[in-house]
Design an enzyme around this catalytic site. Sequence first.
Site, PDB file in Angstrom:
ATOM      1  N   HIS A 148      -2.699   1.488   6.736  1.00 56.64           N
ATOM      2  CA  HIS A 148      -3.051   1.354   5.324  1.00 56.64           C
ATOM      3  C   HIS A 148      -3.210   2.739   4.711  1.00 56.64           C
ATOM      4  CE1 HIS A 148      -4.324  -0.977   1.869  1.00 56.64           C
ATOM      5  NE2 HIS A 148      -5.291  -0.087   1.656  1.00 56.64           N
TER       6      HIS A 148
ATOM      7  N   HIS B 143      -5.782   1.953  -4.366  1.00 54.86           N
ATOM      8  CA  HIS B 143      -4.892   1.417  -3.334  1.00 54.86           C
ATOM      9  C   HIS B 143      -4.502  -0.006  -3.675  1.00 54.86           C
ATOM     10  CE1 HIS B 143      -7.949  -0.936  -0.653  1.00 54.86           C
ATOM     11  NE2 HIS B 143      -8.424  -0.846  -1.871  1.00 54.86           N
TER      12      HIS B 143
ATOM     13  N   CYS C 213       0.817  -1.221   0.000  1.00 55.57           N
ATOM     14  CA  CYS C 213       0.000   0.000   0.000  1.00 55.57           C
ATOM     15  C   CYS C 213       0.851   1.272   0.000  1.00 55.57           C
ATOM     16  CB  CYS C 213      -0.989  -0.009   1.161  1.00 55.57           C
ATOM     17  SG  CYS C 213      -0.269   0.158   2.813  1.00 55.57           S
TER      18      CYS C 213
END
Length: 349
Positions: free
Chosen positions: A312, A324, A264
């Site tokens: 994240h 993402h 990520c």
Amino acid sequence: MAAHRRPLRRLGSGGTTARTAVTLTLAGAATAAGLGGTGNAAPEPTPAQVGATVDRLYREAEVATEKYNGAKEKAGATERRLEELRDEMARKEDRLNATRETLGSVAAAQYRGGGLDPALQLVLSADPDRYLEGAAVVERVGSRQTAAVGRARAELREVARLRGAARVELASLTSRRAELERHRATVTGKLEAARRLLSRLTAEERARLGPGQDRATRAPGAREGLSASAEAPSPRAAAAVAYAYQKLGSPYVWGATGPDAFDCSGLTQAAYRAAGVSLPRTTYAQIGAGRGVPRSALLPGDLVFFYSGISHVGIYVGDGRMIHAPNPSAPVRLAPVDSMPFAGAARVV
């Protein structure tokens, strides 16, 4: 006995990854052996329960991945410092050797003339540490010789300082590499446990689960307050968004920063690197790399962060959506910003 095992649903809040995987494996083995019956084994987990456990494992793996990324970044910086010290030490040793050669010529002349100055004996010793501990310029020597001996003394001390600094950096590097391996083991262990759980489901059941984290339900009105499609606040932000769109479908690989696979924070770092902006490696560092913006004011290019540990990150692209890298079960993709617990946002440029 199998009759005393806890059901899987009780492990979701406090059981470890290993215990979860073992419970599932044993339950399946008992059923296959014809031992599954009321009171004899834990009930087979439903696909939804498996999905929830897998999601938790992915989140825990992502936390460990960011710690791995941070440790790797620090190890890299330490390794660079160590190499710089070694290069500087080599240069200092070259200068010291040149000074010693000069003094050697003086010593040879003195020896031929009938004696060797004690100061030169110390400087030309095979044991420089002994010189540092006990050397002292003796009574009276010529001005040129005095300067050369002084340079040798200073250069020996500088070499000794650099050697000490290099030893410290080497010890730090060894420690950071050990930390890397600990985080690597955590990540791979959790991802393997998730893989084993998913392998118990049929292809149809896995498809119904959807792409991991993106399958969170959205409450009515959850998108209220999110900005609709809008222009990026700067050309660099627009370039970062364009890069993210180009990478849709790329696989998730933990620790990867592109160009063909990403985790990520690796995706957001690569997107802004392509736009000429340097971002830190980890989510918890990236959130401090720009100006904080409220959720209601998001613009394309803003970094959006999730979960209480800032584990994240995605890049906002407008209309309540982000791009993402979710987890190993899903490639780089578009997803609603409200598909995960929102933790904050940062505008980098």
